[in-house]
Every structure is written in structure tokens, then in C-alpha cells.
Design an enzyme around this catalytic site. Structure first.
Site, PDB file in Angstrom:
ATOM      1  N   VAL A  93      -8.889   6.119   1.852  1.00  0.00           N
ATOM      2  CA  VAL A  93      -7.772   6.223   1.447  1.00  0.00           C
ATOM      3  C   VAL A  93      -8.344   7.180  -0.051  1.00  0.00           C
ATOM      4  O   VAL A  93      -7.436   6.842  -0.976  1.00  0.00           O
ATOM      5  CB  VAL A  93      -7.438   4.222   0.881  1.00  0.00           C
ATOM      6  CG1 VAL A  93      -7.189   3.706   1.756  1.00  0.00           C
ATOM      7  CG2 VAL A  93      -8.657   3.671   0.077  1.00  0.00           C
ATOM      8  N   ASP A  94      -9.147   7.769  -0.179  1.00  0.00           N
ATOM      9  CA  ASP A  94      -9.191   8.942  -1.281  1.00  0.00           C
ATOM     10  C   ASP A  94      -8.072  10.408  -0.890  1.00  0.00           C
ATOM     11  O   ASP A  94      -7.344  10.426   0.232  1.00  0.00           O
ATOM     12  CB  ASP A  94     -10.613   9.163  -1.036  1.00  0.00           C
ATOM     13  CG  ASP A  94     -11.311   9.867  -0.174  1.00  0.00           C
ATOM     14  OD1 ASP A  94     -10.809  10.386   0.752  1.00  0.00           O
ATOM     15  OD2 ASP A  94     -12.108   9.023   0.776  1.00  0.00           O
ATOM     16  N   HIS A 109      -4.296   4.780   6.866  1.00  0.00           N
ATOM     17  CA  HIS A 109      -4.314   3.049   6.484  1.00  0.00           C
ATOM     18  C   HIS A 109      -3.978   3.566   4.795  1.00  0.00           C
ATOM     19  O   HIS A 109      -4.981   3.094   3.658  1.00  0.00           O
ATOM     20  CB  HIS A 109      -6.148   3.112   6.364  1.00  0.00           C
ATOM     21  CG  HIS A 109      -6.310   2.733   7.148  1.00  0.00           C
ATOM     22  ND1 HIS A 109      -7.834   2.279   7.731  1.00  0.00           N
ATOM     23  CD2 HIS A 109      -6.013   2.100   8.741  1.00  0.00           C
ATOM     24  CE1 HIS A 109      -8.278   2.067   9.180  1.00  0.00           C
ATOM     25  NE2 HIS A 109      -6.748   1.549   9.552  1.00  0.00           N
ATOM     26  N   CYS A 120      11.942  -2.126  -3.690  1.00  0.00           N
ATOM     27  CA  CYS A 120      12.669  -1.176  -3.103  1.00  0.00           C
ATOM     28  C   CYS A 120      12.219  -0.997  -2.109  1.00  0.00           C
ATOM     29  O   CYS A 120      13.202   0.468  -1.015  1.00  0.00           O
ATOM     30  CB  CYS A 120      12.930  -0.344  -4.005  1.00  0.00           C
ATOM     31  SG  CYS A 120      11.164   0.568  -4.684  1.00  0.00           S
ATOM     32  N   CYS A 136       7.974  -1.100 -10.950  1.00  0.00           N
ATOM     33  CA  CYS A 136       8.311   0.336 -10.604  1.00  0.00           C
ATOM     34  C   CYS A 136       8.693   1.405 -10.870  1.00  0.00           C
ATOM     35  O   CYS A 136       9.805   1.781 -11.726  1.00  0.00           O
ATOM     36  CB  CYS A 136       8.893  -0.215  -9.297  1.00  0.00           C
ATOM     37  SG  CYS A 136       9.574   1.006  -7.941  1.00  0.00           S
ATOM     38  N   LEU A 203     -23.212   9.611  11.501  1.00  0.00           N
ATOM     39  CA  LEU A 203     -24.995   9.147  11.099  1.00  0.00           C
ATOM     40  C   LEU A 203     -25.590   9.028  12.259  1.00  0.00           C
ATOM     41  O   LEU A 203     -26.985  10.082  12.150  1.00  0.00           O
ATOM     42  CB  LEU A 203     -24.976   8.852   9.779  1.00  0.00           C
ATOM     43  CG  LEU A 203     -25.869   8.032   9.159  1.00  0.00           C
ATOM     44  CD1 LEU A 203     -26.617   9.191   8.426  1.00  0.00           C
ATOM     45  CD2 LEU A 203     -26.068   7.499   8.285  1.00  0.00           C
ATOM     46  N   ALA A 220     -23.024  13.819   7.540  1.00  0.00           N
ATOM     47  CA  ALA A 220     -21.785  14.855   7.910  1.00  0.00           C
ATOM     48  C   ALA A 220     -21.648  15.848   7.190  1.00  0.00           C
ATOM     49  O   ALA A 220     -21.556  17.586   7.632  1.00  0.00           O
ATOM     50  CB  ALA A 220     -20.544  14.446   7.567  1.00  0.00           C
TER      51      ALA A 220
END
Length: 234
Positions: A93-94, A109, A120, A136, A203, A220
């Protein structure tokens, strides 16, 4: 390796860990310190929205100053140089993939830098804190703005597009993911059913490691650039 014509890459927390982003399921990860039922479910938000907002406000603040690493840049390079169909699907989610230059990607995600209004249904870019009093940006109603992330019990975003890409690819690469969270954990089987070659970069071996045709294990920032280099070499 035979040159592929269509690639789907799935990334998880292991891609961003070396940038300093907290992981969730590793020893010492977020879910070892917080009860996901309280802070990452619709029911938890209904019971105590202030607690959920506090949890995600902290997550958002911890991303300030975080930069992409060599794995993110390697995947952006692969997208730019590859001549066939390409899709990067991330569980993260970054926004480090975007910061590195990736453009053909799906955040299955959700994202920390987005707000979702339950009144809305609109999404808005977001960088600061949220609370029950947050209006909002679209409909201006209060009490309905929540983090635009997929909680436990909710369906990940854009699954139809992801399934189509998996069924069409001839190379599937899973990077930095535990292989325990569905439906992402099923991706290797979906790709194999379509005849794709499957590769794990992690990893250490994931719970689904035996399902892959090939696997490379290590940090990684080392194994992803090396793999991309081999894939793009003549």
C-alpha cells in the site's frame, strides 16, 4: 530462459522492506504488535473508528521520507525495456513502485495515499491524518472517510483485470511475498494453469515455493536487479 511475450509480476512486503517499510507477517512485523481484527476489518472500524484512524495515521507518517530501492527501480526498468505485455500487481500500500517509475501497475490492496468516502464512494489523494471529523473532498460529508486500503474480509481491487493478465501471461514472477494471503497466493496456480513459467524471488522460500518452476532467494535489492538483468540480456 526463453524470452517471454507477456509478464505479470506480483510484489509483496519483501520488496519494500529494505527501504524501511514495516512488514506485516514477519517475526516482529505489524501483526505481531497489533490485532488485525481491531484495526484492519470493517467490523473493527465500525466499533472504534478512532483507533483505526490512529493506526493508519501512524502508518502514513512512517512512510514520509521513505525512498524506492534497487528492486523497485529494476522493475521500473523492466517495464520500460520490455517489448511485450506487462503488468505489475502489488500487495503493498506504499507508493514506492510509482516513485521508481512504474506505471503499468495495480494496487490490489489499495494505497495509503488515498482516502475512500463511504458516503459517496469516491476516492481522493491523501497524505495527512484522517479522523471522524475529516470531510470528504468530494461530497464534503464527515464521518465516512476511511483509508483506501483493503481490509480483511474485503475483496481486493481490480481482480478481473488481474485474472485476465494471469491467464494471458507466459511468465509470472512473485517477489517478496509470503504466499499466504489469498487470492494473491493463488496467482502462481492461475498462471501455471495458463501455461506460464513461474519464478519466485524471495528472501527465503515462501510457503508456496514448491509450486514455482524456478526460485532465487536473497535480499530483494540483489536478486531482483540480477533477475531483470538476465531477462533483458540478449
Amino acid at each position: 530462459m526463453t524470452a517471454p511475450s507477456s509478464i505479470v509480476v506480483l510484489t509483496g512486503a519483501g520488496v519494500s522492506a529494505e527501504s524501511g517499510v514495516d512488514t506485516f507477517r514477519d517475526k516482529g512485523g505489524i501483526w505481531s504488535k497489533a490485532d488485525y481484527r481491531e484495526v484492519a476489518t470493517p467490523e473493527g472500524f465500525a466499533r472504534n473508528p478512532a483507533k483505526v484512524h490512529e493506526f493508519y495515521n501512524l502508518r502514513r507518517r512512517r512512510l514520509v521520507g521513505i525512498r524506492p530501492n534497487a528492486a523497485h527501480f529494476a522493475l521500473a526498468r523492466l517495464e520500460a525495456a520490455f517489448g511485450g505485455a506487462f503488468l505489475l500487481v502489488t500487495q503493498n500500500v506504499d507508493s514506492l513502485h510509482e516513485a521508481a517509475g512504474s506505471r503499468k501497475l495495480i494496487h490490489m490492496h489499495g494505497r495509503h495515499d488515498s482516502a475512500l468516502c463511504m458516503h459517496c464512494g469516491q476516492r481522493s489523494p491523501w497524505t495527512g491524518d484522517m479522523s471522524l471529523e475529516t470531510p470528504c473532498p468530494v461530497c464534503e460529508a464527515t464521518g465516512g472517510v476511511r483509508p483506501d486500503v483493503v481490509w480483511f474480509g474485503e475483496m481486493p481491487y481490480r481482480m478481473d483485470e488481474i485474472y485476465r493478465a494471469l491467464r494471458a501471461c507466459d511468465l509470472f514472477v512473485s517477489i517478496g511475498t509470503s504466499g499466504t494471503v489469498y487470492p494473491a497466493a493463488q496467482s502462481v496456480r492461475d498462471a501455471q494453469a495458463a501455461g506460464a513459467r513461474t519464478v519466485e524471488l524471495n528472501l527465503e522460500p515462501s510457503e508456496k515455493a514448491d509450486a514455482f518452476d524456478e526460485a532465487f532467494h536473497g535480499p530483494a535489492t540483489e536478486i531482483v536487479p540480477a533477475f531483470v538483468g538476465r531477462l533483458l540480456s540478449p
